[in-house]
Write a protein that holds these residues in place. Structure first.
Motif, PDB file in Angstrom:
ATOM      1  N   ARG A  10       0.776  -6.098   0.231  1.00 16.38           N
ATOM      2  CA  ARG A  10      -0.485  -5.370   0.107  1.00 16.38           C
ATOM      3  C   ARG A  10      -1.422  -5.806   1.224  1.00 16.38           C
ATOM      4  NH1 ARG A  10      -2.088  -2.354  -3.968  1.00 16.38           N
ATOM      5  NH2 ARG A  10      -0.475  -3.222  -5.323  1.00 16.38           N
ATOM      6  N   SER A  59      -0.490  -0.580   1.267  1.00 14.64           N
ATOM      7  CA  SER A  59       0.622  -1.518   1.113  1.00 14.64           C
ATOM      8  C   SER A  59       1.828  -1.057   1.928  1.00 14.64           C
ATOM      9  CB  SER A  59       1.010  -1.662  -0.356  1.00 14.64           C
ATOM     10  OG  SER A  59       1.463  -0.430  -0.881  1.00 14.64           O
ATOM     11  N   LYS A  74       7.234  -5.926  -1.092  1.00 15.19           N
ATOM     12  CA  LYS A  74       6.011  -5.133  -1.021  1.00 15.19           C
ATOM     13  C   LYS A  74       4.866  -6.044  -0.607  1.00 15.19           C
ATOM     14  CE  LYS A  74       3.025  -2.103  -3.771  1.00 15.19           C
ATOM     15  NZ  LYS A  74       2.827  -1.447  -5.090  1.00 15.19           N
ATOM     16  N   GLN A 125      -6.575  -3.489  -0.508  1.00 11.47           N
ATOM     17  CA  GLN A 125      -6.511  -3.118  -1.912  1.00 11.47           C
ATOM     18  C   GLN A 125      -5.792  -1.795  -2.126  1.00 11.47           C
ATOM     19  OE1 GLN A 125      -7.343  -4.939  -4.483  1.00 11.47           O
ATOM     20  NE2 GLN A 125      -6.836  -3.374  -6.013  1.00 11.47           N
ATOM     21  N   ASN A 126      -5.989  -0.852  -1.206  1.00 12.78           N
ATOM     22  CA  ASN A 126      -5.411   0.483  -1.367  1.00 12.78           C
ATOM     23  C   ASN A 126      -4.266   0.776  -0.396  1.00 12.78           C
ATOM     24  OD1 ASN A 126      -7.378   1.119  -3.335  1.00 12.78           O
ATOM     25  ND2 ASN A 126      -8.848   1.670  -1.732  1.00 12.78           N
ATOM     26  N   PRO A 152      -0.619 -11.330  -2.066  1.00 16.72           N
ATOM     27  CA  PRO A 152      -0.359  -9.980  -1.538  1.00 16.72           C
ATOM     28  C   PRO A 152       1.118  -9.633  -1.385  1.00 16.72           C
ATOM     29  CG  PRO A 152      -0.954 -11.436   0.260  1.00 16.72           C
ATOM     30  CD  PRO A 152      -1.033 -12.256  -0.990  1.00 16.72           C
TER      31      PRO A 152
END
Length: 481
Positions: A215, A221, A213, A218-219, A185
């Motif tokens: 995460r 971050s 970055k 999944q959508n 992630p």
């Protein structure tokens, strides 16, 4: 006060697929912007010995550019991009002043010609390698050559005065970047850029950067970044007229540097995206030309006219977008607070930058009806800042040069808003694809105030509003094959 303006842009692009691995593109652009102003001032015979003065200004901005790009995908792990470009922009401002007597007789005119031209030529090479597990490595170099040619001619009756400045500067850059997927992630991108700027003096500038970055889902971050940047070419707006000028960093003009910090959160789905981000920029070596509202005269005393200071820019930006469906569009809100501080100016008190707008809201709606693309764009923003007339004065014997006494940019113009619409349609004729569009800016003809114009030619200093475009239609044509 009368003003008229026009603009035109021509862009051409040719793309050639040499092979499955190599592609060549050539892009050419040509633009012309013209602004004509006519102003007449009355009632200052105590200053110029006449009853009125007619001022005609003609400003033309011409830009040309060509870019050659060569893209290569050598294999699934390595690709490269090589480009050669040349760009020039030429600003030409001509001002004529005609004093008139009570019987409308026109006296000898005063003429001013300002020419400012910048040429930017560059060679770039970028390459990317993905053959190392969990790493995407990029590297490249760039060579830029800047040429500046500025000329100022004054004629006051039989007296003439002129100055000319020609400068040339080089900037050589090399950069290295690594995109590292540390764990599934978490993604970290780090890099450094070295810029060697050469003009009157030679100096190597280092620009380290790092971004991360993470995460969460999944959508969803999170992003953070920090980096250092330098600016060698500067855009200087002359408030005495509407001409824009370019200046190169030199012994007198410093290289501006900034440390940029950014943090944000992003949400991305099939139908919608949204992001909220905040940033802060700390600027060093911000300069101000202490010659009132007039451009620098490029004389040997230029060092004495430059004030060096610092700046801080804080902001928040929110963007929400609908990506698919019969009606698409996005909404964005931007808050910005940019201030400058010069120890020997404005009593050392920080003040708003000229471009500060504080709040800006944009909405865009796009749809399609019977094969016709329709879009509407509404913008609302804070008005620009300005210095009130009570805090400026005309210096005696300076030729109507305007100076400030303090409290710079403490006043703000009324808010600005306008609605723009556009309609376009595409046709396919054999191997040709034709796109024809019509757009209208500020369709309800809102009289938005762009800035204040100071008039030093009357017995008492006066100030008036200068409006932005009213209803402005434009047409565009695109052909591809």
């Amino acid at each position: 006060y009368n003003i008229s303006s026009s603009y035109q842009d021509i862009v051409g692009r040719l793309s050639l697929l040499i092979s499955k691995k190599h592609r060549l593109t050539i892009t050419h652009l040509n633009g012309i912007d013209s602004v004509l102003e006519n102003r007449e001032y009355f009632g200052f015979n105590s200053i110029l010995g006449s009853d009125s003065i007619l001022i005609e200004e003609n400003n033309n901005i011409k830009s040309k550019g060509i870019v050659l790009n060569y893209y290569s995908n050598w294999n699934h792990n390595y690709n490269s991009h090589f480009s050669i470009s040349g760009y020039s922009i030429n600003n030409r401002s001509r001002s004529l002043q005609f004093p008139k007597t009570s019987n409308n007789a026109v006296l000898d005119s005063n003429k001013t010609l300002l020419v400012n031209g910048l040429i930017d030529r560059s060679i770039r090479f970028h390459q990317k390698y993905t053959g190392i597990r969990n790493h995407n490595i990029s590297a490249g170099f760039e060579e830029k050559i800047f040429k500046l040619d500025s000329k100022i001619d004054y004629k006051d009756g039989s007296s003439t005065n002129s100055s000319n400045l020609k400068e040339k500067a080089y900037n050589y850059s090399f950069y290295l970047e690594d995109q590292w997927i540390l764990i599934k992630p978490l993604e970290i991108t780090s890099g450094i850029r070295f810029s060697y700027y050469r003009m009157n003096e030679k100096k190597l500038h280092q620009e380290p950067r790092i971004a991360a970055k993470y995460r969460i889902f999944q959508n969803l971050s999170l992003e953070v970044s920090i980096g250092k940047h330098h600016q060698f070419v500067h855009h200087y707006v002359n408030e005495d007229n509407i001409q824009n000028n370019w200046i190169l960093s030199s012994n007198a003009i410093p290289v501006i540097s900034s440390v940029n910090k950014h943090a944000g959160i992003n949400w991305d789905t099939k139908n919608f995206t949204a992001s909220l981000s905040t940033y802060k920029r700390n600027l060093s070596n911000v300069f101000r030309i202490n010659t009132s509202l007039r451009p620098p005269n490029y004389n040997p005393d230029l060092n004495a006219m430059i004030l060096i200071g610092s700046g801080v820019s804080n902001g928040i930006e929110l963007i929400m977008r609908k990506k698919i469906g019969s009606v698409r569009g996005w909404l964005s809100y931007h808050f910005n607070h940019t201030t400058y501080n010069f120890p020997n100016f404005n009593s050392g008190v920080s003040f708003f930058a000229d471009h500060n707008r504080s709040d800006e809201l944009k909405t865009v709606v796009i749809t399609k009806i019977l094969g016709v693309d329709l879009s509407a764009n509404w913008v609302f923003s804070s008005g620009g800042v300005y210095t009130d007339i009570n805090n400026i004065y005309i210096e005696t014997g300076s030729g109507f040069t305007i100076n400030t006494t303090g409290r710079v940019n403490e006043e703000r113009l009324p808010p600005v808003h306008h609605l723009d619409i556009a309609i376009s349609r595409s046709w396919k004729v054999k191997s040709f694809l034709i796109d024809l569009g019509l757009s209208v800016y500020n369709i309800y003809n809102k009289k938005n105030i762009s800035h204040k114009r100071y008039n030093p030619y009357t017995s008492q200093l006066s100030m008036s509003d200068v409006s932005m475009f009213g209803v402005t239609p434009s047409i565009n044509l695109k052909m591809s094959f």
